[in-house]
Enzyme design. Sequence first.
Site, short mmCIF file in Angstrom:
data_model
loop_
_atom_site.label_atom_id
_atom_site.label_comp_id
_atom_site.label_asym_id
_atom_site.label_seq_id
_atom_site.Cartn_x
_atom_site.Cartn_y
_atom_site.Cartn_z
NE ARG A 116 -3.60 -2.60 0.27
CZ ARG A 116 -3.24 -3.65 -0.53
NH1 ARG A 116 -2.02 -3.60 -1.26
NH2 ARG A 116 -3.87 -4.73 -0.50
CB SER A 122 -9.01 -0.52 4.62
OG SER A 122 -9.81 -1.83 4.13
CD GLU A 170 -5.55 1.32 2.50
OE1 GLU A 170 -5.63 1.28 1.35
OE2 GLU A 170 -5.46 0.53 3.48
#
Length: 346
Positions: A164, A241, A338
């Site tokens: 990520r 998320s 995130e």
Amino acid sequence: MPVLNPSRLANHTTLRLGGAPERLVEARDRDELIDLVRSADEQGTPLLLVAGGSNLVVADSGFAGTAALVRSHGVAVVEDDDQVTVTVQAGHPWDDLVAQAVTEGWSGIECLAGIPGSTGATPVQNVGAYGQEISEVFVSAEVLDRHTGQVSDFDTAACRFGYRDSAFKHTDRYVVLNATYRLTKSSLSRPIRYAETATRLGVSVGDAVPLARAREVVLELRRGKGMVLDAADPDTYSAGSFFINPVITTAEFEKLSSAVDVEPPHWPSGDGIKVPAGWLIGRAGFEPGYGHDGVAISGKHRLALTNRGDGTTTALLNLAREIRDTVAENLGVTMRPEPTIIGAKL
């Protein structure tokens, strides 16, 4: 380049939160986007680029500068014997590309179905889900360097992809103008890697299934977790998320195991061990639906923090801090957000 009436950025983010910018404009193609960014930088104007708005948490006070809606669309296709290379403009909706790939018989991104947001954001996040990841099919991105004003191509090495993460993630220096991916001509998916997907499909991990079936099942799984946008369902008013699955050391994993008296779910990740953030949140005592002040953990998935329709960014970040700090205090694991947070701090 259209100048719009400055409305709240809540109208342009999937969280439906965020105040108004000083100025709101729209970039309709690659050239308008380049001109807009260069002009803002020459004038010293703070600039916020908003495409799908699915990974943005914007302060209630809004943005002190120009917000630009990235609306460049289009897919250019080059075929060879068994592969296809697609170059996709930054503002093109990502799930539209996945749907096109499945329809055309292009394998490689079918398990990335249902992810909201734009194609230009996918290399920034190195988007991944259900056993597939952008970096596996990535070829290059055309990128504007705001420090030099020059446009160049970034290959996989230049992007420095991680979990990520990428060279674009923690800086506003680069603007992705378009991204190029190489997919395989096939009516079947890539081998299914994710156990939950395989179980729902009724196959074994490593099997391949028809592309449309893979996409259909992933969409079912995402809907069950509130991860497919639905105006009638506040559980989908989220940024996906909220916390990244932490990667911890072996010593930290052993300490965590001792703290919970059970071996946590985990899998290898580089030099560390990845632990599910959702599991950590649950072990710290947070139940689905927990919240206050108009925001809450999704009733379907602990990883999503949601606006119940009358929340604020301040309340959302207060809830995120409560979860993060409780996990750190009780389990000794630090979780990182995130989404990109604009005008506020977690």
